[in-house]
Scaffold this motif. Structure first.
Motif, mmCIF file in Angstrom:
data_model
loop_
_atom_site.group_PDB
_atom_site.id
_atom_site.type_symbol
_atom_site.label_atom_id
_atom_site.label_comp_id
_atom_site.label_asym_id
_atom_site.label_seq_id
_atom_site.Cartn_x
_atom_site.Cartn_y
_atom_site.Cartn_z
ATOM 1 N N LEU A 148 -11.249 -1.069 -27.982
ATOM 2 C CA LEU A 148 -10.692 0.179 -27.473
ATOM 3 C C LEU A 148 -10.404 1.128 -28.630
ATOM 4 C CD1 LEU A 148 -8.081 -1.357 -24.977
ATOM 5 C CD2 LEU A 148 -10.266 -0.289 -24.386
ATOM 6 N N PRO A 149 -10.326 2.431 -28.346
ATOM 7 C CA PRO A 149 -9.988 3.383 -29.405
ATOM 8 C C PRO A 149 -8.561 3.150 -29.905
ATOM 9 C CG PRO A 149 -10.742 4.537 -27.424
ATOM 10 C CD PRO A 149 -10.584 3.096 -27.070
ATOM 11 N N GLU A 150 -8.358 3.397 -31.190
ATOM 12 C CA GLU A 150 -7.021 3.294 -31.762
ATOM 13 C C GLU A 150 -6.906 4.252 -32.934
ATOM 14 O OE1 GLU A 150 -6.087 -0.245 -34.206
ATOM 15 O OE2 GLU A 150 -8.095 -0.949 -33.674
ATOM 16 N N ALA A 151 -5.685 4.696 -33.167
ATOM 17 C CA ALA A 151 -5.367 5.550 -34.312
ATOM 18 C C ALA A 151 -3.882 5.412 -34.587
ATOM 19 C CB ALA A 151 -5.720 7.010 -34.009
ATOM 20 N N LEU A 152 -3.520 5.407 -35.864
ATOM 21 C CA LEU A 152 -2.114 5.350 -36.279
ATOM 22 C C LEU A 152 -1.373 4.168 -35.662
ATOM 23 C CD1 LEU A 152 -1.347 9.170 -35.908
ATOM 24 C CD2 LEU A 152 -1.959 7.947 -38.003
ATOM 25 N N GLY A 153 -2.096 3.050 -35.452
ATOM 26 C CA GLY A 153 -1.472 1.862 -34.884
ATOM 27 C C GLY A 153 -1.227 1.940 -33.392
ATOM 28 N N MET A 154 -1.907 2.886 -32.713
ATOM 29 C CA MET A 154 -1.729 3.085 -31.271
ATOM 30 C C MET A 154 -3.068 2.977 -30.552
ATOM 31 S SD MET A 154 0.913 6.293 -31.290
ATOM 32 C CE MET A 154 0.761 6.949 -32.940
ATOM 33 N N GLU A 155 -3.040 2.404 -29.342
ATOM 34 C CA GLU A 155 -4.222 2.334 -28.473
ATOM 35 C C GLU A 155 -4.161 3.508 -27.505
ATOM 36 O OE1 GLU A 155 -6.076 1.949 -24.788
ATOM 37 O OE2 GLU A 155 -4.052 1.137 -24.832
ATOM 38 N N TYR A 156 -5.310 4.103 -27.233
ATOM 39 C CA TYR A 156 -5.384 5.222 -26.293
ATOM 40 C C TYR A 156 -6.791 5.265 -25.718
ATOM 41 C CZ TYR A 156 -8.117 7.566 -29.842
ATOM 42 O OH TYR A 156 -9.110 7.876 -30.733
ATOM 43 N N ASP A 157 -6.984 6.060 -24.683
ATOM 44 C CA ASP A 157 -8.329 6.294 -24.178
ATOM 45 C C ASP A 157 -8.407 7.664 -23.527
ATOM 46 O OD1 ASP A 157 -7.355 6.028 -21.547
ATOM 47 O OD2 ASP A 157 -8.071 3.982 -21.331
ATOM 48 N N GLN A 158 -9.524 7.929 -22.890
ATOM 49 C CA GLN A 158 -9.786 9.249 -22.323
ATOM 50 C C GLN A 158 -8.912 9.583 -21.121
ATOM 51 O OE1 GLN A 158 -11.819 6.615 -22.425
ATOM 52 N NE2 GLN A 158 -13.323 6.588 -20.768
ATOM 53 N N TYR A 159 -8.126 8.624 -20.652
ATOM 54 C CA TYR A 159 -7.269 8.859 -19.482
ATOM 55 C C TYR A 159 -5.825 9.165 -19.870
ATOM 56 C CZ TYR A 159 -11.443 6.714 -17.670
ATOM 57 O OH TYR A 159 -12.759 6.428 -17.408
ATOM 58 N N ASP A 160 -5.518 9.104 -21.155
ATOM 59 C CA ASP A 160 -4.181 9.472 -21.632
ATOM 60 C C ASP A 160 -4.150 10.977 -21.863
ATOM 61 O OD1 ASP A 160 -2.841 6.880 -21.796
ATOM 62 O OD2 ASP A 160 -4.302 6.414 -23.363
ATOM 63 N N THR A 161 -4.064 11.728 -20.772
ATOM 64 C CA THR A 161 -4.110 13.192 -20.805
ATOM 65 C C THR A 161 -2.843 13.763 -20.163
ATOM 66 O OG1 THR A 161 -5.082 13.554 -18.619
ATOM 67 C CG2 THR A 161 -6.624 13.035 -20.421
ATOM 68 N N PRO A 162 -2.644 15.070 -20.237
ATOM 69 C CA PRO A 162 -1.477 15.671 -19.579
ATOM 70 C C PRO A 162 -1.445 15.462 -18.063
ATOM 71 C CG PRO A 162 -2.357 17.176 -21.215
ATOM 72 C CD PRO A 162 -3.341 16.037 -21.102
ATOM 73 N N ALA A 163 -2.549 15.059 -17.462
ATOM 74 C CA ALA A 163 -2.556 14.796 -16.018
ATOM 75 C C ALA A 163 -1.858 13.480 -15.676
ATOM 76 C CB ALA A 163 -3.995 14.766 -15.493
ATOM 77 N N SER A 164 -1.785 12.561 -16.646
ATOM 78 C CA SER A 164 -1.229 11.230 -16.401
ATOM 79 C C SER A 164 0.285 11.186 -16.590
ATOM 80 C CB SER A 164 -1.881 10.210 -17.336
ATOM 81 O OG SER A 164 -3.240 10.029 -17.013
ATOM 82 N N ARG A 165 0.865 10.087 -16.118
ATOM 83 C CA ARG A 165 2.280 9.748 -16.344
ATOM 84 C C ARG A 165 2.288 8.310 -16.857
ATOM 85 N NH1 ARG A 165 1.601 14.147 -14.712
ATOM 86 N NH2 ARG A 165 2.916 15.428 -13.377
ATOM 87 N N GLU A 191 -5.100 -6.311 -30.321
ATOM 88 C CA GLU A 191 -4.833 -7.471 -31.183
ATOM 89 C C GLU A 191 -4.899 -8.793 -30.415
ATOM 90 O OE1 GLU A 191 -1.269 -7.038 -33.502
ATOM 91 O OE2 GLU A 191 -1.865 -5.054 -34.190
ATOM 92 N N GLN A 192 -4.212 -8.888 -29.295
ATOM 93 C CA GLN A 192 -4.144 -10.147 -28.539
ATOM 94 C C GLN A 192 -5.410 -10.386 -27.716
ATOM 95 O OE1 GLN A 192 -1.148 -12.194 -27.975
ATOM 96 N NE2 GLN A 192 -2.065 -13.493 -26.441
ATOM 97 N N ASN A 193 -5.782 -9.405 -26.873
ATOM 98 C CA ASN A 193 -6.922 -9.591 -25.962
ATOM 99 C C ASN A 193 -8.271 -9.328 -26.613
ATOM 100 O OD1 ASN A 193 -4.924 -10.066 -24.080
ATOM 101 N ND2 ASN A 193 -5.398 -8.298 -22.798
ATOM 102 N N LYS A 194 -8.267 -8.716 -27.799
ATOM 103 C CA LYS A 194 -9.499 -8.417 -28.545
ATOM 104 C C LYS A 194 -10.417 -7.443 -27.809
ATOM 105 C CE LYS A 194 -8.431 -11.502 -31.714
ATOM 106 N NZ LYS A 194 -7.456 -11.051 -32.679
ATOM 107 N N TRP A 195 -9.818 -6.517 -27.020
ATOM 108 C CA TRP A 195 -10.620 -5.508 -26.346
ATOM 109 C C TRP A 195 -11.067 -4.469 -27.374
ATOM 110 C CZ3 TRP A 195 -7.439 -4.123 -21.326
ATOM 111 C CH2 TRP A 195 -7.387 -5.259 -20.500
#
Length: 196
Positions: A37-54, A31-35
């Motif tokens: 990026l993928p979004e769903a259900l009002g949330m931003e996410y990408d391919q790096y939001d996996t169980p490997a991450s914290r 919304e602010q930066n106008k990037w």
């Protein structure tokens, strides 16, 4: 002000905190930066939001997210992707230049990537410094608990102004480059001196 490090193993213990963090990321990055990026259900996410991450989150007692950050191991693999900085260097991301590092992107159990660092736009300017400090303190603690001696991160090129203020030893790992009209640079946050 509380800090929590989330993982897929402990998400269930923290109610809506993970979803709230992804909502806060959407508010800032989309919304602010106008990037774009993928979004769903009002949330931003990408391919790096996996169980490997914290995910390191600074929040209040009610779960309102004030700041956040993602940690991904440089050893991660998910299909063709590894971690953002390495994937950019390998030409897999068209929004980040491939010449962002002086050397080849590292792959090591002792090096993690820090990405998607943000402070909520709802946080007044006067309160941002203590929130950054809390975020970096928890990021350091989380990285050390994962065995990391350093983290690579792509930051605003003004990082030398605040690195000493938050008490982190940082080193430039690539040239200053402009992305979306903002000067950025890959830096290494060194935690080795703090490992005990």
């Amino acid at each position: 002000m509380l800090t929590t490090t989330l993982s897929f193993e402990n998400l269930h213990n923290h109610g809506e905190l993970f979803a709230n963090m992804l909502r806060a990321r959407r508010e800032l990055f989309i919304e602010q930066n106008k990037w774009d990026l993928p979004e769903a259900l009002g949330m931003e996410y990408d391919q790096y939001d996996t169980p490997a991450s914290r995910w390191v989150v600074v929040h209040d007692e009610l779960g309102q997210v004030l700041a956040g950050n993602r940690l991904t191991p440089t050893t991660a693999k998910c299909g063709i992707y590894s971690y953002m900085i390495r994937d950019a260097q390998n030409g897999l991301l068209d929004t980040i230049p491939s010449n962002l590092l002086y050397d080849e992107a590292p792959v090591s159990d002792m090096i993690w990537e820090s990405s998607r660092l943000f402070v909520s736009q709802a946080v007044p300017l006067a309160q941002r410094r203590p929130i950054y400090f809390k975020l970096v303190l928890e990021l350091t603690k989380a990285a050390r608990s994962l065995g990391a001696t350093s983290c690579l991160t792509l930051l605003n090129a003004n990082w030398p102004l605040w690195a000493k203020r938050v008490g982190v030893d940082m080193t430039a790992m690539g040239p200053v480059m402009e992305i979306d009209g903002i000067k950025n640079q890959v830096v290494s946050m060194n935690f080795a001196a703090n490992l005990h």
